[in-house]
Design a protein around this motif. Structure first.
Motif, PDB file in Angstrom:
ATOM      1  N   LEU A   1       2.726  -4.648   4.741  1.00 30.74           N
ATOM      2  CA  LEU A   1       3.647  -5.713   4.336  1.00 30.74           C
ATOM      3  C   LEU A   1       3.591  -6.870   5.328  1.00 30.74           C
ATOM      4  O   LEU A   1       3.470  -8.050   4.937  1.00 30.74           O
ATOM      5  CB  LEU A   1       5.069  -5.159   4.240  1.00 30.74           C
ATOM      6  N   VAL A   2       3.662  -6.560   6.627  1.00 26.38           N
ATOM      7  CA  VAL A   2       3.647  -7.593   7.666  1.00 26.38           C
ATOM      8  C   VAL A   2       2.296  -8.288   7.741  1.00 26.38           C
ATOM      9  O   VAL A   2       2.214  -9.520   7.847  1.00 26.38           O
ATOM     10  CB  VAL A   2       4.003  -6.974   9.039  1.00 26.38           C
ATOM     11  N   GLY A   3       1.219  -7.494   7.664  1.00 26.79           N
ATOM     12  CA  GLY A   3      -0.108  -8.064   7.870  1.00 26.79           C
ATOM     13  C   GLY A   3      -0.725  -8.702   6.653  1.00 26.79           C
ATOM     14  O   GLY A   3      -1.391  -9.747   6.758  1.00 26.79           O
ATOM     15  N   LEU A   4      -0.503  -8.111   5.470  1.00 24.48           N
ATOM     16  CA  LEU A   4      -1.191  -8.583   4.266  1.00 24.48           C
ATOM     17  C   LEU A   4      -0.238  -8.979   3.148  1.00 24.48           C
ATOM     18  O   LEU A   4      -0.700  -9.409   2.083  1.00 24.48           O
ATOM     19  CB  LEU A   4      -2.137  -7.480   3.759  1.00 24.48           C
ATOM     20  N   GLY A   5       1.048  -8.813   3.372  1.00 23.72           N
ATOM     21  CA  GLY A   5       2.018  -9.194   2.351  1.00 23.72           C
ATOM     22  C   GLY A   5       2.063  -8.253   1.162  1.00 23.72           C
ATOM     23  O   GLY A   5       2.570  -8.615   0.092  1.00 23.72           O
ATOM     24  N   ILE A   6       1.554  -7.039   1.316  1.00 20.95           N
ATOM     25  CA  ILE A   6       1.563  -6.058   0.222  1.00 20.95           C
ATOM     26  C   ILE A   6       2.968  -5.467   0.089  1.00 20.95           C
ATOM     27  O   ILE A   6       3.549  -5.026   1.077  1.00 20.95           O
ATOM     28  CB  ILE A   6       0.534  -4.944   0.499  1.00 20.95           C
ATOM     29  N   PRO A   7       3.546  -5.476  -1.110  1.00 19.65           N
ATOM     30  CA  PRO A   7       4.896  -4.918  -1.280  1.00 19.65           C
ATOM     31  C   PRO A   7       4.973  -3.475  -0.805  1.00 19.65           C
ATOM     32  O   PRO A   7       3.988  -2.723  -0.867  1.00 19.65           O
ATOM     33  CB  PRO A   7       5.124  -5.007  -2.799  1.00 19.65           C
ATOM     34  N   LEU A   8       6.155  -3.068  -0.345  1.00 21.33           N
ATOM     35  CA  LEU A   8       6.312  -1.726   0.193  1.00 21.33           C
ATOM     36  C   LEU A   8       5.937  -0.650  -0.813  1.00 21.33           C
ATOM     37  O   LEU A   8       5.257   0.326  -0.470  1.00 21.33           O
ATOM     38  CB  LEU A   8       7.752  -1.515   0.675  1.00 21.33           C
ATOM     39  N   TRP A   9       6.369  -0.791  -2.060  1.00 20.71           N
ATOM     40  CA  TRP A   9       6.107   0.264  -3.048  1.00 20.71           C
ATOM     41  C   TRP A   9       4.603   0.475  -3.248  1.00 20.71           C
ATOM     42  O   TRP A   9       4.131   1.604  -3.393  1.00 20.71           O
ATOM     43  CB  TRP A   9       6.784  -0.061  -4.383  1.00 20.71           C
ATOM     44  N   LEU A  10       3.859  -0.632  -3.222  1.00 17.42           N
ATOM     45  CA  LEU A  10       2.411  -0.528  -3.365  1.00 17.42           C
ATOM     46  C   LEU A  10       1.774   0.023  -2.089  1.00 17.42           C
ATOM     47  O   LEU A  10       0.815   0.803  -2.139  1.00 17.42           O
ATOM     48  CB  LEU A  10       1.817  -1.898  -3.714  1.00 17.42           C
ATOM     49  N   GLY A  11       2.325  -0.369  -0.938  1.00 17.43           N
ATOM     50  CA  GLY A  11       1.839   0.167   0.326  1.00 17.43           C
ATOM     51  C   GLY A  11       2.021   1.666   0.419  1.00 17.43           C
ATOM     52  O   GLY A  11       1.162   2.377   0.955  1.00 17.43           O
ATOM     53  N   TYR A  12       3.154   2.177  -0.117  1.00 19.90           N
ATOM     54  CA  TYR A  12       3.368   3.620  -0.140  1.00 19.90           C
ATOM     55  C   TYR A  12       2.265   4.322  -0.935  1.00 19.90           C
ATOM     56  O   TYR A  12       1.742   5.367  -0.527  1.00 19.90           O
ATOM     57  CB  TYR A  12       4.724   3.950  -0.772  1.00 19.90           C
ATOM     58  N   MET A  13       1.913   3.748  -2.070  1.00 15.21           N
ATOM     59  CA  MET A  13       0.892   4.357  -2.920  1.00 15.21           C
ATOM     60  C   MET A  13      -0.486   4.298  -2.255  1.00 15.21           C
ATOM     61  O   MET A  13      -1.260   5.268  -2.297  1.00 15.21           O
ATOM     62  CB  MET A  13       0.864   3.666  -4.279  1.00 15.21           C
ATOM     63  N   ILE A  14      -0.805   3.160  -1.625  1.00 16.05           N
ATOM     64  CA  ILE A  14      -2.098   3.038  -0.945  1.00 16.05           C
ATOM     65  C   ILE A  14      -2.214   4.066   0.176  1.00 16.05           C
ATOM     66  O   ILE A  14      -3.241   4.742   0.323  1.00 16.05           O
ATOM     67  CB  ILE A  14      -2.274   1.608  -0.384  1.00 16.05           C
ATOM     68  N   SER A  15      -1.165   4.187   0.990  1.00 14.27           N
ATOM     69  CA  SER A  15      -1.202   5.122   2.120  1.00 14.27           C
ATOM     70  C   SER A  15      -1.303   6.569   1.658  1.00 14.27           C
ATOM     71  O   SER A  15      -1.796   7.423   2.395  1.00 14.27           O
ATOM     72  CB  SER A  15       0.047   4.946   2.991  1.00 14.27           C
ATOM     73  N   THR A  16      -0.857   6.845   0.448  1.00 18.32           N
ATOM     74  CA  THR A  16      -0.927   8.204  -0.088  1.00 18.32           C
ATOM     75  C   THR A  16      -2.303   8.514  -0.654  1.00 18.32           C
ATOM     76  O   THR A  16      -2.930   9.518  -0.306  1.00 18.32           O
ATOM     77  CB  THR A  16       0.137   8.399  -1.189  1.00 18.32           C
ATOM     78  N   PHE A  17      -2.803   7.637  -1.501  1.00 22.30           N
ATOM     79  CA  PHE A  17      -4.027   7.949  -2.237  1.00 22.30           C
ATOM     80  C   PHE A  17      -5.294   7.827  -1.389  1.00 22.30           C
ATOM     81  O   PHE A  17      -6.300   8.472  -1.680  1.00 22.30           O
ATOM     82  CB  PHE A  17      -4.143   7.049  -3.473  1.00 22.30           C
TER      83      PHE A  17
END
Length: 547
Positions: A153-169
């Motif tokens: 979120l801080v570095g690339l502006g990716i929303p938290l909900w999407l960041g959660y999914m990226i970090s999981t998959f």
């Protein structure tokens, strides 16, 4: 070498007979590239890594950033000195209890669940602790995933909900391929991670040496006095939730090569460093997290100083141009998250598979439980569990301390000092009672009393000392239960029906191969037994799946 003299193979039943019930499950488990010897002994043939590589791989799993958040959270609540004593007290307990567990995993090449079965819990009794360990893995996966999402979120502006999914998959491909993929990942990323983690801290020490004096004098948001015992124990309770990390270290240590005269020194260094030694680096990270949290407050008063992303982002910006600082902060977060969460997902899949296979007599494959563990972790992330970090860890630590202390005490006192428990671990079905009161009663009493204290049911004074209650009750009750039961419930039968011993005179597992009549695969001596139902030798997993 395969031993074929145990019994006449012409008398073996047809392994495709549906009454056996293990053929398809056993063949699936035979694909050890994916299954990584889930639920069983890791044989000589698979353990091709040196002690150094195994140790580096295991230590790579403690790259998590949650330590920084935990340290900052304790310091913000109870003050610097109380936080430091909390961290050191917890580290001492974790180190001491981790020694016997790490030794047993490396010496006998089995994971924590198999150790627990033999150390007072019984065949089905350790299902409870498998679920507790699985809970540890998805709780910390969610914590690390949340931290990575904050970085994205801080570095690339990716929303938290999407960041959660990226970090999981993103961890799924690595976790599925187990130790072979994880050893390569951990070895190559560790130097980069160390530079990015320690570089900013050393820079602050050099540029602002007076900051250390101010940090030591910080009394926390609640203005606690230095050396406040209640505050120290409350902080230690949070840190002691990490006592379960030894289970993840063991999932790698079980792949240690056999200890020999030639590698004895390297073997012991690797076992201590990667087993209980993880907590030394963990304690350093927590103290650094407390320091960075304090520094962040001096720069931006009122900010949430417990978020590692903000901590490192601010220090990197003091050192470097904005674009480079932000880039390095994101790289640190991503590398840390991958290094630890492949371990969380991997260990969680082992724990879930162990519990499920014993209860259901069905083996769906470790990969299924990789996905189950990740799904639970993703749900926790979406529920913003990061906001209640301290409460979750403080509660969970009561279960974790009770379990680990009981198992460590059983190994050291009941096995070696009182000789009430068999020295060599036994985990195979039919060799064990389903439930052993020594471990179960001790664990339930220790966890129950400490949780009651945690919620204030034993009075306000004892509420802060719930971790100590779990520790003392487990330490005292385990040998007492062993004496009262006279060690009766450790072994159900004296031998497994095979003449050759499982271990040589020095206690090293014997590598002779035996043919399993159920899944038609070869397994080493520690992993097989004679089955009267099958009228032949059967491996431990096929015995587990036997209807």
């Amino acid at each position: 070498m395969r031993d074929t003299t145990v019994t006449d193979s012409s008398n073996f039943p047809d392994p495709t007979n549906p009454d056996i019930g293990t053929q398809s499950n056993g063949n699936q488990a035979a694909n050890e590239t994916l299954e990584d010897y889930t639920l069983r002994y890791a044989p000589h043939s698979f353990r091709r890594w040196s002690p150094k590589v195994v140790a580096i791989t295991a230590l790579g799993g403690i790259a998590y950033l949650a330590d920084f958040s935990i340290g900052a959270s304790i310091a913000m609540s109870y003050g610097t000195l109380n936080a430091i004593f909390s961290i050191l007290f917890a580290a001492l307990i974790i180190f001491m209890t981790g020694i016997p567990l790490a030794y047993y995993a490396a010496r006998y090449n089995i994971d924590l669940d198999l150790i627990t079965r033999s150390a007072g819990f019984g065949y089905y009794g350790s299902v409870i602790t498998s679920i507790i360990f699985a809970s540890f893995t998805f709780i910390f996966f969610a914590l690390e995933g949340a931290i990575m999402a904050q970085g994205l979120l801080v570095g690339l502006g990716i929303p938290l909900w999407l960041g959660y999914m990226i970090s999981t998959f993103m961890v799924i491909p690595l976790v599925i391929y187990g130790m072979k993929a994880l050893s390569t990942l951990q070895v190559w990323t560790t130097p980069i991670w160390l530079i990015l983690m320690f570089g900013p801290v050393l820079y602050l020490f050099y540029q602002q040496p007076d900051l250390i004096t101010h940090f030591i004098g910080y009394s926390g948001q609640n203005a606690y006095l230095p050396m406040d015992m209640a505050a120290i124990m409350l902080g230690a309770g949070i840190c002691l939730a990490l006592i379960m990390q030894i289970g993840e270290q063991i999932d790698y240590l079980r792949f240690m090569p056999a200890k020999t005269k030639e590698n004895r020194k390297a073997w012991w260094i690797a076992v201590i460093a990667a087993g209980p030694g993880w907590v030394i680096l963990g304690a350093i990270k927590q103290i650094i997290g407390a320091f960075l949290g304090f520094y962040l407050l001096t720069k931006i008063p009122g900010v949430n100083a417990t978020e590692p992303v903000l901590q490192f982002n601010v220090v990197f910006h003091d050192m470097l141009p904005d674009w480079l600082a932000l880039t390095l902060a994101v790289i640190l977060v991503v590398i840390s998250q991958i290094k630890i969460n492949v371990t969380n997902a991997y260990s969680g899949s082992l724990a879930w598979t162990s519990a499920y296979a014993r209860v259901s007599k069905h083996y769906p494959g470790r990969t299924i439980f990789v996905l189950v563990n990740l799904a639970i972790a993703l749900a926790l992330m979406e529920g913003n569990m990061f906001a209640v970090l301290g409460k979750i860890l403080g509660f969970y630590s009561n279960f974790a301390i009770a379990w680990i202390v009981v198992v460590a005490t059983d190994i050291v006192i009941n096995k070696y000092l009182l000789k009430l428990s068999p020295k060599h671990p036994e985990y195979r079905r039919d060799m064990l009672y389903n439930f052993n009161p020594v471990g179960l009663v001790s664990f339930i009493a220790a966890a129950g009393l400490s949780i009651a204290a945690f919620f204030g049911l034993l009075g306000d004074f004892l509420a802060a000392y719930s971790p100590l209650i779990a520790l003392l009750v487990g330490l005292v009750l385990t040998p007492l239960m062993g004496i009262l039961t006279r060690g009766k419930y450790y072994l159900k039968q004296p031998n497994d029906g095979i003449k050759q011993p499982r271990f040589d005179v020095e206690g090293t597992p014997v590598g002779t191969l035996y043919f399993c009549v159920a899944c038609e695969q070869d397994y080493e001596r520690p992993d097989v037994m004679y089955s009267h139902q099958h009228q032949g030798v059967i491996c431990s997993l096929c015995k587990t799946l036997q209807k």
